[in-house]
Design a protein around this motif. Structure first.
Motif, mmCIF file in Angstrom:
data_model
loop_
_atom_site.group_PDB
_atom_site.id
_atom_site.type_symbol
_atom_site.label_atom_id
_atom_site.label_comp_id
_atom_site.label_asym_id
_atom_site.label_seq_id
_atom_site.Cartn_x
_atom_site.Cartn_y
_atom_site.Cartn_z
ATOM 1 N N GLY A 127 42.758 45.913 46.027
ATOM 2 C CA GLY A 127 44.025 46.280 44.921
ATOM 3 C C GLY A 127 43.886 47.561 43.781
ATOM 4 N N PRO A 128 44.615 47.604 42.527
ATOM 5 C CA PRO A 128 43.636 48.463 41.565
ATOM 6 C C PRO A 128 43.654 47.132 40.553
ATOM 7 C CG PRO A 128 45.896 47.665 41.334
ATOM 8 C CD PRO A 128 45.922 47.594 43.459
ATOM 9 N N GLY A 129 42.294 47.660 39.794
ATOM 10 C CA GLY A 129 41.259 47.105 38.505
ATOM 11 C C GLY A 129 41.678 46.091 38.280
ATOM 12 N N ASP A 130 43.489 46.635 37.402
ATOM 13 C CA ASP A 130 43.432 45.927 36.422
ATOM 14 C C ASP A 130 44.837 44.336 37.211
ATOM 15 O OD1 ASP A 130 45.830 47.774 37.676
ATOM 16 O OD2 ASP A 130 46.884 47.977 35.254
ATOM 17 N N ASP A 131 44.439 44.520 38.728
ATOM 18 C CA ASP A 131 45.141 43.735 38.921
ATOM 19 C C ASP A 131 46.463 43.119 38.420
ATOM 20 O OD1 ASP A 131 45.468 41.333 40.755
ATOM 21 O OD2 ASP A 131 44.209 39.809 40.450
ATOM 22 N N PRO A 132 47.412 44.212 38.672
ATOM 23 C CA PRO A 132 49.058 43.455 38.229
ATOM 24 C C PRO A 132 49.547 42.281 38.353
ATOM 25 C CG PRO A 132 49.474 45.330 39.497
ATOM 26 C CD PRO A 132 47.664 44.983 39.537
ATOM 27 N N ALA A 133 49.650 41.977 39.467
ATOM 28 C CA ALA A 133 49.943 40.135 40.556
ATOM 29 C C ALA A 133 48.757 39.697 40.180
ATOM 30 C CB ALA A 133 50.402 41.274 42.034
ATOM 31 N N GLY A 134 47.399 39.622 39.698
ATOM 32 C CA GLY A 134 46.856 38.653 39.404
ATOM 33 C C GLY A 134 47.209 37.730 40.779
ATOM 34 N N LEU A 135 46.360 38.837 41.827
ATOM 35 C CA LEU A 135 45.534 37.707 42.747
ATOM 36 C C LEU A 135 43.993 37.334 43.305
ATOM 37 C CD1 LEU A 135 46.970 40.744 45.341
ATOM 38 C CD2 LEU A 135 48.255 37.831 44.831
ATOM 39 N N ALA A 136 43.571 38.029 42.401
ATOM 40 C CA ALA A 136 41.873 37.818 42.592
ATOM 41 C C ALA A 136 41.815 36.355 42.242
ATOM 42 C CB ALA A 136 41.021 38.107 40.647
ATOM 43 N N ASP A 137 40.998 36.429 43.774
ATOM 44 C CA ASP A 137 40.457 34.449 42.882
ATOM 45 C C ASP A 137 40.706 33.966 44.073
ATOM 46 O OD1 ASP A 137 37.515 35.639 42.844
ATOM 47 O OD2 ASP A 137 37.727 35.251 41.025
ATOM 48 N N LEU A 138 42.174 34.410 44.244
ATOM 49 C CA LEU A 138 43.274 33.389 45.158
ATOM 50 C C LEU A 138 42.771 33.517 46.430
ATOM 51 C CD1 LEU A 138 47.180 34.648 44.474
ATOM 52 C CD2 LEU A 138 45.848 32.669 43.278
ATOM 53 N N GLN A 139 43.644 31.960 47.460
ATOM 54 C CA GLN A 139 43.527 32.447 48.983
ATOM 55 C C GLN A 139 44.006 33.000 49.884
ATOM 56 O OE1 GLN A 139 41.260 29.262 51.146
ATOM 57 N NE2 GLN A 139 40.757 29.796 48.670
ATOM 58 N N PRO A 140 43.909 33.953 50.818
ATOM 59 C CA PRO A 140 44.549 35.084 51.303
ATOM 60 C C PRO A 140 45.967 34.411 51.414
ATOM 61 C CG PRO A 140 42.887 34.537 53.051
ATOM 62 C CD PRO A 140 42.968 33.192 51.805
ATOM 63 N N GLU A 141 46.494 33.190 51.978
ATOM 64 C CA GLU A 141 47.898 33.063 51.700
ATOM 65 C C GLU A 141 48.473 32.715 50.504
ATOM 66 O OE1 GLU A 141 45.102 31.265 52.825
ATOM 67 O OE2 GLU A 141 45.505 30.877 55.336
ATOM 68 N N THR A 224 38.780 55.611 45.978
ATOM 69 C CA THR A 224 40.081 54.680 45.508
ATOM 70 C C THR A 224 39.620 54.625 44.460
ATOM 71 O OG1 THR A 224 39.359 52.686 46.530
ATOM 72 C CG2 THR A 224 40.059 54.491 48.298
ATOM 73 N N GLY A 225 38.313 53.592 44.418
ATOM 74 C CA GLY A 225 38.537 53.187 43.018
ATOM 75 C C GLY A 225 39.030 51.849 43.002
ATOM 76 N N LEU A 226 39.296 51.256 43.795
ATOM 77 C CA LEU A 226 40.005 50.251 44.106
ATOM 78 C C LEU A 226 38.749 48.539 44.546
ATOM 79 C CD1 LEU A 226 42.450 50.884 47.577
ATOM 80 C CD2 LEU A 226 43.196 50.487 44.745
ATOM 81 N N ILE A 227 38.937 47.509 44.071
ATOM 82 C CA ILE A 227 38.196 46.885 43.938
ATOM 83 C C ILE A 227 38.897 46.096 44.911
ATOM 84 C CG2 ILE A 227 37.750 46.817 42.011
ATOM 85 C CD1 ILE A 227 39.442 44.198 41.187
ATOM 86 N N THR A 228 37.769 44.879 45.219
ATOM 87 C CA THR A 228 38.307 43.524 46.206
ATOM 88 C C THR A 228 39.062 42.280 45.691
ATOM 89 O OG1 THR A 228 36.410 43.032 46.601
ATOM 90 C CG2 THR A 228 36.788 44.147 47.978
ATOM 91 N N LEU A 229 39.957 41.902 46.363
ATOM 92 C CA LEU A 229 40.575 40.886 44.437
ATOM 93 C C LEU A 229 40.512 39.659 45.889
ATOM 94 C CD1 LEU A 229 42.846 42.909 44.009
ATOM 95 C CD2 LEU A 229 41.655 41.722 42.697
ATOM 96 N N VAL A 230 40.706 39.315 47.218
ATOM 97 C CA VAL A 230 40.276 38.211 47.583
ATOM 98 C C VAL A 230 39.561 38.364 49.535
ATOM 99 C CG1 VAL A 230 41.457 36.865 49.264
ATOM 100 C CG2 VAL A 230 42.949 37.285 47.992
#
Lengths: 297, 233
Positions: A127-141, A224-230
């Motif tokens: 997702g985008p670098g600023d992670d608007p939905a706050g998904l970083a380091d969550l489980q995929p589900e 893309t400049g996207l980052i991995t979150l999960v």
């Protein structure tokens, strides 16, 4: 009238010459591999996934294989769903895809004999670098649940029945959500209907989230400049395997030729190549080798 | 700036005679011209038959042909795929994912345009021409050839339009050709592929090369037209 007849003769002549010219042109046009008329060379048809193309891995494999075996590989890049269909219809001799459930079903229906895993990596939610939905380091589900609940940040789905799309559906299911409901719940859920690379480019354009295989993601990260979150969860395992279409569907000669490609894919040199591919350009390998056996997550 | 970069890249690829790009351009040209000639060889006589013959429901037939001008390339692609795929009725020919099948598909695709435009070209000639020829003892075939010759501009326009539709279409080429590198990759399938990969410059370059190829073909056809005028005067 005489002139007219002559002209008709000329037209007929042109109609004969042009196809010949075409064959010659087509023969010579493949200067990248060899020069000469192509009929002399054996061909093998492969359908493989867009991720194999987008990462560039298959092109390296193709060049080496053609050099070593003197067989010309005709590669069609298509999502797993279409690749399986080409296999079913006998339009290709080998498929290299990534959807274990459908592969096993394909074999059970008699369209393949054996499934040979040759490489794997992981899916990632990007997702985008600023992670608007706050998904970083969550489980995929959890991440998917949060996206669904927020109904605000766009998510770009492959939407093409590819291996990645099927994995996405599996994650929605694991999160306890009904896919149809998710799919139709609002404008935030976007079905791209295209390859992995284009999907990532669209995600970047719309600052949206997407599910991607790590290989294609890394290959496109610069654009893309996207980052991995999960990443790296057992549900995210992504195994690529090759299946030879049986001789009854293609032909005995094609089947034998196809076997050489399988041998080649699991050979130590190619496995080493797979394990190293991408290190130079992306700082880390895009795939891990798994020589014919199912990798453990 | 991307457009400019594409332009310089196209120029570069053209003057350095880049092997792969030349191969792709040559293949596009060969496939489209062959399919255009095949369609012409079938459609021009067929148009004469429809125009001069006593075809029941002629008006409806022509309306149908004109409707087929807008047949989507992917639909023709799908029909050709279903017919020639190994599991299909013509599967034994093993033509799937070959340039030969692309030629067949394109010929089918452009036939309605060729047929329709030639028919309207024939309809545009003076009616008395045929009557006079027949009264002077010409056979029906001879008279038809005479009228077709009179309508040569329309016929050439039909061929040019058909060629344009063939070389610019992408749906059918992708579906039945499979975009195989060095075999069935044409300018349009390469453009869609490179755009998907994000290489916009190369896409623009390939697009300009396509236009350049079309320009050359049109110049040649124009010459042909000119010469015919000279010869008949």
């Amino acid at each position: 009238m005489k002139r007219m007849v002559l002209r008709i003769r000329l037209t007929l002549l042109a109609a004969v010459i042009c196809p010949l010219l075409m064959v010659m042109l087509l023969g010579c046009a493949r200067g990248d591999v060899h020069v000469g008329v192509d009929g002399a060379r054996e061909r093998l048809r492969v359908a493989t996934t867009t991720s194999m193309y987008d990462t560039g891995l298959w092109e390296v494999i193709e060049a080496r294989y053609e050099q070593q075996y003197g067989i010309r590989l005709d590669v069609v890049y298509a999502g797993t769903g279409i690749a399986l269909e080409y296999g079913r219809r006998g339009d290709v001799d080998v498929i290299a895809v990534h959807d274990k459930v459908r592969e096993e079903q394909f074999i059970a229906e008699g369209y393949g004999i054996e499934r040979v895993p040759f490489a794997y990596n992981y899916f990632v939610i990007v997702g985008p670098g600023d992670d608007p939905a706050g998904l970083a380091d969550l489980q995929p589900e959890q991440a998917f649940t949060r996206l669904y609940q927020s109904q605000r940040v766009p998510f770009i789905s492959r939407g093409d029945d590819s291996g990645t799309h099927v994995k996405e559906k599996a994650i929605w299911k694991a999160a306890g959500l009904d896919y149809e409901e998710v799919r139709t719940s609002g404008a935030w859920y976007i079905e791209r209907g295209g390859g992995m690379g284009p999907t990532l480019l669209m995600a970047a354009e719309k600052q949206a989230y997407a599910l991607s295989d790590i290989g294609t993601f890394l290959a496109y990260q610069g654009d893309t400049g996207l980052i991995t979150l999960v990443e790296k969860d057992s549900i995210m395992l992504n195994v690529y395997s090759a299946i030879v279409i049986p001789p009854e569907i293609t032909s005995a000669a094609r089947y034998d030729r196809a076997q050489t490609l399988i041998d080649f894919l699991v050979s130590p040199e190619v496995q080493e190549l797979i394990g190293e591919y991408g290190t130079k350009d992306f700082g880390r390998p895009l795939f891990a080798p798994c020589a014919g056996a199912e990798p453990k997550s | 700036m991307t457009l400019w970069q594409g332009l310089t890249r196209a120029f570069e690829l053209l003057i350095t005679f880049d092997g792969e790009v030349m191969g792709i351009a040559g293949r596009s040209l060969a496939i489209s011209i062959t399919s255009m000639l095949i369609a012409a060889a079938v459609c021009i006589p067929a148009a004469c038959l429809i125009h001069f013959g006593r075809v029941p429901g002629k008006r409806w037939l022509i309306a149908l042909i004109q409707t087929l001008y807008s047949v989507p390339t992917v639909l023709v692609g799908l029909l050709v795929f279903l017919s020639f795929s190994r599991a299909g009725p013509l599967g034994n020919l093993s033509l799937m994912f070959t340039p030969e099948l692309m030629v067949i598909g394109q010929a089918v695709l452009i036939s309605p345009i060729m047929l329709g435009l030639v028919i309207s070209g024939l309809a545009g000639t003076d009616r008395r021409l045929k009557q006079t020829a027949v009264s002077l003892g010409a056979s029906h075939v001879q008279a038809a050839i005479l009228v077709t010759r009179e309508a040569r501009y329309a016929v050439l326009t039909a061929m040019t339009m058909a060629f344009g539709r063939a070389i610019s279409e992408v749906g059918l080429a992708l579906m039945v050709g499979g975009n195989i590198r060095g075999y069935t990759r044409t300018l349009t399938t390469a453009i869609s592929l490179e755009t998907a990969k994000g290489d916009v410059e190369l896409s623009i370059a390939l697009g300009l090369i396509l236009l350049f190829v079309a320009l050359v073909v049109n110049i040649v056809m124009n010459r042909f037209q000119q010469r015919r005028v000279d010869a008949s005067s």
